[in-house]
Design a protein around this motif. Structure first.
Motif, mmCIF file in Angstrom:
data_model
loop_
_atom_site.group_PDB
_atom_site.id
_atom_site.type_symbol
_atom_site.label_atom_id
_atom_site.label_comp_id
_atom_site.label_asym_id
_atom_site.label_seq_id
_atom_site.Cartn_x
_atom_site.Cartn_y
_atom_site.Cartn_z
ATOM 1 N N MET A 261 -5.968 -12.183 -64.888
ATOM 2 C CA MET A 261 -5.608 -10.946 -64.250
ATOM 3 C C MET A 261 -6.861 -10.256 -63.702
ATOM 4 O O MET A 261 -6.839 -9.716 -62.609
ATOM 5 C CB MET A 261 -4.883 -10.067 -65.267
ATOM 6 C CG MET A 261 -4.316 -8.847 -64.663
ATOM 7 S SD MET A 261 -2.956 -9.228 -63.588
ATOM 8 C CE MET A 261 -1.847 -7.976 -64.020
ATOM 9 N N ALA A 262 -7.926 -10.303 -64.467
ATOM 10 C CA ALA A 262 -9.156 -9.661 -64.024
ATOM 11 C C ALA A 262 -9.719 -10.342 -62.781
ATOM 12 O O ALA A 262 -10.208 -9.676 -61.862
ATOM 13 C CB ALA A 262 -10.188 -9.668 -65.147
ATOM 14 N N ILE A 263 -9.631 -11.663 -62.733
ATOM 15 C CA ILE A 263 -10.123 -12.386 -61.554
ATOM 16 C C ILE A 263 -9.268 -12.055 -60.342
ATOM 17 O O ILE A 263 -9.787 -11.877 -59.236
ATOM 18 C CB ILE A 263 -10.154 -13.902 -61.827
ATOM 19 C CG1 ILE A 263 -11.223 -14.213 -62.876
ATOM 20 C CG2 ILE A 263 -10.419 -14.683 -60.556
ATOM 21 C CD1 ILE A 263 -11.230 -15.642 -63.332
ATOM 22 N N ASN A 264 -7.966 -11.928 -60.534
ATOM 23 C CA ASN A 264 -7.066 -11.575 -59.437
ATOM 24 C C ASN A 264 -7.425 -10.209 -58.869
ATOM 25 O O ASN A 264 -7.521 -10.032 -57.649
ATOM 26 C CB ASN A 264 -5.621 -11.598 -59.935
ATOM 27 C CG ASN A 264 -4.632 -11.336 -58.835
ATOM 28 O OD1 ASN A 264 -4.956 -11.383 -57.667
ATOM 29 N ND2 ASN A 264 -3.407 -11.054 -59.225
ATOM 30 N N ILE A 265 -7.644 -9.234 -59.730
ATOM 31 C CA ILE A 265 -8.003 -7.890 -59.281
ATOM 32 C C ILE A 265 -9.375 -7.891 -58.613
ATOM 33 O O ILE A 265 -9.594 -7.229 -57.593
ATOM 34 C CB ILE A 265 -7.945 -6.906 -60.463
ATOM 35 C CG1 ILE A 265 -6.496 -6.751 -60.921
ATOM 36 C CG2 ILE A 265 -8.536 -5.558 -60.092
ATOM 37 C CD1 ILE A 265 -6.335 -5.982 -62.199
ATOM 38 N N MET A 266 -10.314 -8.673 -59.174
ATOM 39 C CA MET A 266 -11.643 -8.747 -58.585
ATOM 40 C C MET A 266 -11.591 -9.319 -57.164
ATOM 41 O O MET A 266 -12.212 -8.787 -56.242
ATOM 42 C CB MET A 266 -12.553 -9.614 -59.449
ATOM 43 C CG MET A 266 -13.959 -9.754 -58.901
ATOM 44 S SD MET A 266 -14.935 -10.991 -59.749
ATOM 45 C CE MET A 266 -14.123 -12.491 -59.255
ATOM 46 N N LEU A 267 -10.825 -10.393 -56.979
ATOM 47 C CA LEU A 267 -10.726 -10.996 -55.648
ATOM 48 C C LEU A 267 -10.002 -10.068 -54.668
ATOM 49 O O LEU A 267 -10.395 -9.962 -53.498
ATOM 50 C CB LEU A 267 -10.015 -12.342 -55.731
ATOM 51 C CG LEU A 267 -10.789 -13.452 -56.419
ATOM 52 C CD1 LEU A 267 -9.928 -14.691 -56.571
ATOM 53 C CD2 LEU A 267 -12.057 -13.767 -55.661
ATOM 54 N N ALA A 268 -8.956 -9.389 -55.131
ATOM 55 C CA ALA A 268 -8.237 -8.466 -54.255
ATOM 56 C C ALA A 268 -9.136 -7.313 -53.839
ATOM 57 O O ALA A 268 -9.135 -6.891 -52.671
ATOM 58 C CB ALA A 268 -6.991 -7.944 -54.958
ATOM 59 N N GLN B 242 -10.878 -6.174 -49.765
ATOM 60 C CA GLN B 242 -10.581 -4.920 -49.068
ATOM 61 C C GLN B 242 -11.525 -4.645 -47.904
ATOM 62 O O GLN B 242 -11.059 -4.266 -46.827
ATOM 63 C CB GLN B 242 -10.585 -3.750 -50.047
ATOM 64 C CG GLN B 242 -9.350 -3.670 -50.887
ATOM 65 C CD GLN B 242 -9.382 -2.496 -51.847
ATOM 66 O OE1 GLN B 242 -10.426 -1.915 -52.100
ATOM 67 N NE2 GLN B 242 -8.229 -2.156 -52.383
ATOM 68 N N PRO B 243 -12.843 -4.816 -48.055
ATOM 69 C CA PRO B 243 -13.710 -4.582 -46.895
ATOM 70 C C PRO B 243 -13.385 -5.490 -45.713
ATOM 71 O O PRO B 243 -13.475 -5.068 -44.559
ATOM 72 C CB PRO B 243 -15.118 -4.864 -47.421
ATOM 73 C CG PRO B 243 -15.014 -4.646 -48.884
ATOM 74 C CD PRO B 243 -13.626 -5.064 -49.260
ATOM 75 N N LEU B 244 -12.984 -6.720 -45.985
ATOM 76 C CA LEU B 244 -12.591 -7.631 -44.908
ATOM 77 C C LEU B 244 -11.370 -7.088 -44.175
ATOM 78 O O LEU B 244 -11.290 -7.147 -42.945
ATOM 79 C CB LEU B 244 -12.313 -9.022 -45.476
ATOM 80 C CG LEU B 244 -11.913 -10.087 -44.466
ATOM 81 C CD1 LEU B 244 -13.037 -10.334 -43.488
ATOM 82 C CD2 LEU B 244 -11.538 -11.358 -45.182
#
Length: 91
Positions: free
Chosen positions: A1-8, A12-14
Motif C-alpha cells: 500500500m505504501a509503494i502504491n501511494i508513493m508511486l501515485a 502527480q507532477p507529471l
C-alpha cells in the motif's frame, strides 16, 4: 500500500506538467474556449473508470483481502492498555 501511494504521489507532477499541454492539443479538435480542458478531464475520468473496472475483473486483486493474512496483534494487546500508555508517556 505504501509503494502504491508513493508511486501515485510521484506521478502527480507529471500530470500537472502534461495537463496544460494536453488541453492545448485538444483545443483545436473541440469548439469553444475551455473545451480542451473539459475533454482532458472527461478522458481522464473515463480512463479511471475503465482502470477500476479492470482491477475488479482481475481475480487476485478482487480477492486480495482474503489472500493476505491478518497482522498479528502486538503483545501489548493482551495487557492493560492504560498501563502501557502510562509507561510510554513516562519514558
Amino acid at each position: 500500500m505504501a509503494i502504491n501511494i508513493m508511486l501515485a504521489t510521484a506521478m502527480q507532477p507529471l500530470g500537472f506538467l502534461s495537463a496544460g499541454w494536453l488541453a492545448d492539443w485538444a483545443q483545436p479538435h473541440t469548439s469553444g474556449p475551455g473545451r480542451g480542458a473539459a475533454l482532458v478531464l472527461l478522458a481522464s475520468g473515463v480512463l479511471l473508470v475503465v482502470w477500476g473496472l479492470a482491477g475488479l475483473r482481475y481475480r487476485p486483486l478482487r480477492h486480495l483481502e482474503d489472500l493476505v493474512p491478518d497482522a498479528a496483534p502486538p503483545p501489548e494487546a493482551d495487557a492493560d492498555l492504560d498501563a502501557v500508555q502510562n509507561r510510554v508517556l513516562a519514558a
